[in-house]
Design an enzyme around this catalytic site. Structure first.
Site, PDB file in Angstrom:
ATOM      1  N   ALA A 174       0.802  -1.212   0.000  1.00  0.00           N
ATOM      2  CA  ALA A 174       0.000   0.000   0.000  1.00  0.00           C
ATOM      3  C   ALA A 174       0.842   1.272   0.000  1.00  0.00           C
ATOM      4  O   ALA A 174       0.390   2.318  -0.457  1.00  0.00           O
ATOM      5  CB  ALA A 174      -0.922   0.002   1.214  1.00  0.00           C
TER       6      ALA A 174
ATOM      7  N   GLY B  90       6.502  -0.366  -3.455  1.00  0.00           N
ATOM      8  CA  GLY B  90       6.645  -1.604  -4.205  1.00  0.00           C
ATOM      9  C   GLY B  90       8.108  -1.837  -4.488  1.00  0.00           C
ATOM     10  O   GLY B  90       8.923  -0.915  -4.431  1.00  0.00           O
TER      11      GLY B  90
ATOM     12  N   ASP C 100      -0.741 -10.952  -1.085  1.00  0.00           N
ATOM     13  CA  ASP C 100       0.551 -10.934  -0.397  1.00  0.00           C
ATOM     14  C   ASP C 100       0.557 -11.774   0.880  1.00  0.00           C
ATOM     15  O   ASP C 100       1.594 -12.336   1.250  1.00  0.00           O
ATOM     16  CB  ASP C 100       1.026  -9.502  -0.127  1.00  0.00           C
ATOM     17  CG  ASP C 100      -0.018  -8.613   0.543  1.00  0.00           C
ATOM     18  OD1 ASP C 100      -1.029  -9.147   1.057  1.00  0.00           O
ATOM     19  OD2 ASP C 100       0.164  -7.384   0.534  1.00  0.00           O
TER      20      ASP C 100
ATOM     21  N   GLY D 102       8.095  -7.614   7.161  1.00  0.00           N
ATOM     22  CA  GLY D 102       8.878  -6.482   7.651  1.00  0.00           C
ATOM     23  C   GLY D 102       8.620  -6.123   9.094  1.00  0.00           C
ATOM     24  O   GLY D 102       9.488  -5.551   9.770  1.00  0.00           O
TER      25      GLY D 102
END
Length: 485
Positions: free
Chosen positions: A31, A34, A257, A423
Site C-alpha cells: 500500500a 513496491g 501478499d 517487515g
C-alpha cells in the site's frame, strides 16, 4: 548471451559446471511502496537482490481514494527493464499485492471508472444492502470470510448502487495483480488466493459462488476462470518483448501478499501459528478445510486461500499501520527503531486499545484517535510518543494472545511456537512482548517473506523444488531466524 539461452536452462561451460544461476523476479507491491526482487539458488541457498523500488499510495480522484494503476504499471515495467540493464534476466516473474481491490474492463479491455482503494468511504452502509439479500450468518457459511467493510462484495454493492452502468458494461473483473498480469500477458484469470478476499468464493468448492453472485444482482459474466497459484499464465506480449529486449514466463504466485508470506514460513511441521506482520498483522494457521461455523464467525476468523489449495485460517488485526500512522503524524522524523526504544522506556504505561476497532482504519490523525479512545474508555491518556507506542505495541501483543487462544479452542490443540514473517519482524520490542504475552517461542524471519513466497511459487513451478515442504526447508537454511522466549 540471449534471453532464449537463459530461458532454456542454466548456462553451462564446456565442463558442464554452472556459471550462471536462474533468476526469478518477484514484484511485491504494498500500500505504501513496491519493489522488484530477484531470487536465485546459489551454493544451496536462496539469494535475494532488490533491483528496483518505488513509492505507492492512494490518490484523491473524482472524490474517491484511488490507486494510480497507470503509474504503477510504468513502475512494473521500469523494474523489469532494470533486470535487463544489470544483465540478470529472469526466467519468470509474478506479482503480488494487497487484496480486495479490482478494476472492471469493458469489451475493448478499457478500464471502467477508477481503481478505487479499500480505504475509500464508498462502502459505508453497503453491509446493510448486502444483508437485505443474504443474511450475514449465511454469507459466512458459504464463504468463510470475515466481515471487513472493504471486502470486494461491499465494493461491488457500492458499484451497483452508484455506478450501475459500469456493472452492466463490464466484461471482466480483475483484481489488482490479475490486472497487471493481464497487461503483461493478455491472459485474464482470477487467482485463487486473491479472489477469496472478495467474500464471493465458495470456501468448500474453492470457486466462485455463482448462486450468491446472481442473488446479489452482480454481473456473473465478469468473473473469470479461477486459477491456482503456481500456474504458468503465459509469456510477455510481443510489444513488451520488443520493449524489454527479452521474454520470460509469467507464473502466478499467491498473488494476495498474505498467501505469499505464509508460503515463506520456514517450517516443515504444523506445530505453529504464523503472523504475517506488516501494515496488517495476519495471525493464523494453515488447514486443509475451512471452518465456516457460527463460532468462527463470531470470533472474527476468516478462511482465505493459500498455496496448494490450503485454507489460511486467520484473523485480520490492524497491525503496524497504527505505528506507521503515529510516525507520520510526527512528519516521519523518528525511525521505527527509535519509536520501539521510546516504547520500551514507557513499558509501564497501563492503557490499551482494541487494535481491531474500525476507528483506527483511516483516522485523520492516529495519535489523536488513540488518545480519544483512551478517554472514551476511561483510561489514562498517553501524552508522549513513547506512551502512545507502548500502548499500541502492548495492545497488539495482547490481541495476538487472545487470537491464538481462540484458534487453539477452535482446533482443539495447542501450538508451541509462533513464526513471524514480513517487515514487522524488525520490531524487536513487539516480538519480545509477543513472546511474553503468549508464553510461546517466537521465531522471527525472514523479513522479506512476501517476496520469498512469491519466488518460491515460481521455483516450484519450474522444478527447482519438488513442492512446498522442500521450498520451506531451503528457506529455513537460507535466512537468519531470530528466536524470542
Amino acid at each position: 548471451m540471449s534471453w532464449k539461452q537463459v530461458l532454456e536452462n542454466k548456462v553451462q561451460n564446456k565442463s558442464g559446471g554452472i556459471i550462471m544461476p536462474l533468476y526469478y523476479l518477484a514484484v511485491d507491491i504494498g500500500a505504501s511502496s513496491g519493489r522488484h526482487i530477484l531470487g536465485s539458488v546459489e551454493n544451496g541457498k536462496i539469494v535475494l537482490e532488490e533491483v528496483y523500488r518505488f513509492e505507492n499510495g492512494m490518490i484523491k480522484k473524482d472524490g474517491h481514494l484511488c490507486w494510480d494503476h497507470e503509474k504503477l504499471f510504468e513502475h512494473i515495467k521500469n523494474g523489469i527493464k532494470k533486470c535487463g540493464e544489470i544483465g540478470k534476466i529472469p526466467v519468470s516473474m509474478g506479482i503480488d499485492t494487497w487484496g480486495v481491490d479490482y478494476v472492471l474492463l469493458d469489451e475493448h479491455d478499457r478500464v471502467l471508472g477508477n481503481m478505487t482503494g479499500y480505504r475509500d468511504k464508498r462502502t459505508d452502509g453497503m453491509d446493510k444492502e448486502v444483508y437485505k439479500i443474504i443474511p450475514e450468518r449465511e454469507l459466512y457459511e458459504r464463504t468463510g470470510i470475515e466481515k471487513m467493510m472493504f471486502n470486494t462484495i461491499f465494493q461491488l454493492m457500492a458499484e451497483k448502487k452508484f455506478s450501475p452502468e459500469y456493472m452492466e458494461q463490464a466484461k471482466a473483473l480483475l483484481f489488482v495483480p490479475d490486472f497487471f498480469h493481464f497487461l503483461l500477458t493478455g491472459e485474464k484469470v482470477n487467482e485463487y488466493t486473491e479472489a477469496t478476499t472478495a467474500q464471493l468464493v465458495n470456501a468448500q468448492k474453492r470457486d466462485w459462488d455463482y448462486e450468491l453472485i446472481e442473488k446479489l444482482g452482480f454481473n456473473s459474466g465478469m468473473f473469470q476462470r479461477m486459477a491456482m497459484p503456481g500456474e504458468k499464465l503465459g509469456t510477455l506480449r510481443p510489444a513488451l518483448v520488443e520493449e524489454f529486449g527479452f521474454d520470460m514466463d509469467v507464473v502466478l504466485p499467491c498473488s494476495h501478499d498474505t498467501g505469499s508470506a505464509i508460503l515463506a514460513v520456514p517450517a516443515t511441521d504444523d506445530d505453529y501459528a504464523f503472523i504475517s506482520s506488516g501494515t496488517w498483522s495476519l495471525l493464523g494457521i494453515e488447514r486443509d478445510m475451512p471452518d465456516c461455523s457460527e463460532t468462527s464467525r463470531i470470533n472474527d476468523f476468516t478462511n482465505e486461500g493459500g498455496y496448494d489449495s490450503k485454507i489460511c485460517y486467520l484473523r485480520n488485526i490492524m497491525g503496524l499501520w497504527m505505528i506507521q500512522s503515529v510516525r507520520h503524524d510526527l512528519d516521519d522524523k523518528y525511525s521505527f527503531a527509535e519509536i520501539c526504544s521510546q516504547a520500551a522506556e514507557a513499558a509501564d504505561f497501563p492503557s490499551r486499545v482494541d487494535v481491531t476497532d474500525n476507528c483506527f482504519m483511516a483516522p485523520d490523525n492516529m495519535t489523536e484517535e488513540i488518545k480519544d479512545y483512551c478517554r472514551r474508555t476511561g483510561q489514562q491518556v498517553p501524552e508522549t510518543l513513547g506512551e502512545t507506542a507502548a500502548c499500541v505495541y502492548a495492545s497488539l501483543a495482547e490481541c495476538y494472545d487472545r487470537t491464538i487462544k481462540g484458534i487453539e479452542a477452535s482446533t482443539g490443540r495447542t501450538y508451541s511456537r509462533i513464526h513471524i514473517v514480513g517487515g514487522g519482524g524488525n520490531a524487536d520490542y513487539l516480538n519480545e512482548l509477543t513472546a511474553r504475552a503468549t508464553g510461546k517461542e517466537v521465531h522471527v524471519g525472514p523479513t522479506e517473506g512476501t517476496a520469498i513466497g512469491n519466488i518460491a511459487a515460481q521455483m516450484i513451478c519450474r522444478g527447482e523444488f519438488s513442492g512446498k515442504e522442500e521450498a520451506r526447508g531451503m528457506i529455513h537454511r537460507s535466512f537468519d531466524i531470530k528466536v524470542y522466549h
